[in-house]
Design a protein around this motif. Sequence first.
Motif, PDB file in Angstrom:
ATOM      1  N   GLY A 187     -66.547   0.318  65.401  1.00 16.65           N
ATOM      2  CA  GLY A 187     -67.207   0.157  64.012  1.00 16.65           C
ATOM      3  C   GLY A 187     -66.130   0.717  62.790  1.00 16.65           C
ATOM      4  O   GLY A 187     -66.834   1.159  61.796  1.00 16.65           O
ATOM      5  N   ALA A 188     -64.888   0.617  63.137  1.00 15.64           N
ATOM      6  CA  ALA A 188     -64.012   1.041  62.163  1.00 15.64           C
ATOM      7  C   ALA A 188     -63.328   0.034  61.465  1.00 15.64           C
ATOM      8  O   ALA A 188     -63.209  -1.218  61.329  1.00 15.64           O
ATOM      9  CB  ALA A 188     -62.832   1.771  62.854  1.00 15.64           C
ATOM     10  N   ARG A 189     -62.734   0.554  60.353  1.00 12.50           N
ATOM     11  CA  ARG A 189     -61.817  -0.108  59.412  1.00 12.50           C
ATOM     12  C   ARG A 189     -60.832   0.686  58.765  1.00 12.50           C
ATOM     13  O   ARG A 189     -60.915   1.758  58.676  1.00 12.50           O
ATOM     14  CB  ARG A 189     -62.752  -0.854  58.248  1.00 12.50           C
ATOM     15  CG  ARG A 189     -62.053  -1.609  57.025  1.00 12.50           C
ATOM     16  CD  ARG A 189     -63.111  -2.049  55.947  1.00 12.50           C
ATOM     17  NE  ARG A 189     -62.253  -2.689  55.107  1.00 12.50           N
ATOM     18  CZ  ARG A 189     -62.725  -2.864  53.726  1.00 12.50           C
ATOM     19  NH1 ARG A 189     -63.794  -2.434  53.329  1.00 12.50           N
ATOM     20  NH2 ARG A 189     -62.024  -3.581  53.025  1.00 12.50           N
ATOM     21  N   ILE A 190     -59.474   0.051  58.550  1.00 14.44           N
ATOM     22  CA  ILE A 190     -58.649   0.661  58.065  1.00 14.44           C
ATOM     23  C   ILE A 190     -57.874  -0.414  57.137  1.00 14.44           C
ATOM     24  O   ILE A 190     -57.852  -1.830  57.051  1.00 14.44           O
ATOM     25  CB  ILE A 190     -57.468   0.745  59.323  1.00 14.44           C
ATOM     26  CG1 ILE A 190     -56.124   1.440  58.584  1.00 14.44           C
ATOM     27  CG2 ILE A 190     -56.839  -0.590  59.740  1.00 14.44           C
ATOM     28  CD1 ILE A 190     -55.456   2.167  59.575  1.00 14.44           C
ATOM     29  N   PRO A 247     -72.927   7.115  64.485  1.00 11.68           N
ATOM     30  CA  PRO A 247     -74.011   6.572  65.119  1.00 11.68           C
ATOM     31  C   PRO A 247     -75.254   6.528  64.339  1.00 11.68           C
ATOM     32  O   PRO A 247     -76.059   5.447  64.651  1.00 11.68           O
ATOM     33  CB  PRO A 247     -74.348   7.685  66.328  1.00 11.68           C
ATOM     34  CG  PRO A 247     -73.097   8.320  66.353  1.00 11.68           C
ATOM     35  CD  PRO A 247     -72.587   8.206  65.154  1.00 11.68           C
ATOM     36  N   ASP A 248     -75.707   7.235  63.422  1.00 13.28           N
ATOM     37  CA  ASP A 248     -76.675   7.113  62.617  1.00 13.28           C
ATOM     38  C   ASP A 248     -76.489   6.208  61.178  1.00 13.28           C
ATOM     39  O   ASP A 248     -77.240   6.114  60.418  1.00 13.28           O
ATOM     40  CB  ASP A 248     -77.242   8.413  62.288  1.00 13.28           C
ATOM     41  CG  ASP A 248     -76.161   9.206  61.452  1.00 13.28           C
ATOM     42  OD1 ASP A 248     -74.854   8.925  61.484  1.00 13.28           O
ATOM     43  OD2 ASP A 248     -76.664  10.184  60.685  1.00 13.28           O
ATOM     44  N   GLU A 249     -75.393   5.418  61.176  1.00  9.12           N
ATOM     45  CA  GLU A 249     -74.863   4.753  59.903  1.00  9.12           C
ATOM     46  C   GLU A 249     -74.762   3.349  60.346  1.00  9.12           C
ATOM     47  O   GLU A 249     -74.445   3.066  61.368  1.00  9.12           O
ATOM     48  CB  GLU A 249     -73.574   5.258  59.222  1.00  9.12           C
ATOM     49  CG  GLU A 249     -73.560   6.763  58.846  1.00  9.12           C
ATOM     50  CD  GLU A 249     -72.210   7.145  58.343  1.00  9.12           C
ATOM     51  OE1 GLU A 249     -72.138   8.007  57.930  1.00  9.12           O
ATOM     52  OE2 GLU A 249     -71.031   6.346  58.891  1.00  9.12           O
ATOM     53  N   ALA A 250     -75.227   2.515  59.204  1.00 13.42           N
ATOM     54  CA  ALA A 250     -75.307   0.968  59.392  1.00 13.42           C
ATOM     55  C   ALA A 250     -73.797   0.431  59.089  1.00 13.42           C
ATOM     56  O   ALA A 250     -73.403  -0.710  59.603  1.00 13.42           O
ATOM     57  CB  ALA A 250     -76.147   0.554  58.364  1.00 13.42           C
ATOM     58  N   ALA A 251     -73.138   1.172  58.022  1.00 12.32           N
ATOM     59  CA  ALA A 251     -71.715   0.511  58.012  1.00 12.32           C
ATOM     60  C   ALA A 251     -70.590   1.643  57.986  1.00 12.32           C
ATOM     61  O   ALA A 251     -70.865   3.056  57.820  1.00 12.32           O
ATOM     62  CB  ALA A 251     -71.724  -0.278  56.635  1.00 12.32           C
ATOM     63  N   ALA A 252     -69.416   1.561  58.180  1.00 14.54           N
ATOM     64  CA  ALA A 252     -68.207   2.214  58.176  1.00 14.54           C
ATOM     65  C   ALA A 252     -68.066   2.569  56.557  1.00 14.54           C
ATOM     66  O   ALA A 252     -68.006   2.096  55.725  1.00 14.54           O
ATOM     67  CB  ALA A 252     -66.863   1.744  58.795  1.00 14.54           C
TER      68      ALA A 252
END
Length: 184
Positions: A127-130, A166-171
């Motif tokens: 669930g990562a973004r760069i 783990p407790d987040e909906a988006a990065a």
Amino acid sequence: MHAAVRASRGQAGFTLAEVLVALFVVALGIAGAAGVQATALRSGCAAARLADGVQLAAALAERMRANPAALGFADADNPYLHFDYATDAGPPPSGPACYSASTCDAGELARFDLAETARELGARFAGARILACRDAAAPDVAGEPSWSCSGEAGAPLVIKLGWREPDEAAASPRVVLAVAGGGA
């Protein structure tokens, strides 16, 4: 005789209520220690992820600095400034094979660097973004950076890296690293 029996009964030990209160206090202490241990474990994992993210962003920044010809391209032609990859979007893009025996120009080397970074990101984070862009925007009122980039000429080139906890909906961006100062 009755007085001796009564005296010995009064000194026989703890009452059941005292034992139950002592057990309750011990149980509270154990539960508190377990809670502290769980929090320390979560904090340690978060710190390790942050260190890994900083290392990945710094490695890309060094690759960019090692390719000054590509950094000198106009913004519209600069492959680094078009880099926006999210691991949820599928496998990373493939780049040219710019290994020791190959001859790649600056643009191909930049695409190779970006493909390798995207591959590393996918291997290390879910669930990562760069994102690499020009951005001079300040963080929001809460001090949090955003994914949007100002894109203005002369703004510093930055790398933004974030992942979903783990407790987040988006990065959300957790690492913002300036690579180069302004310039058009």
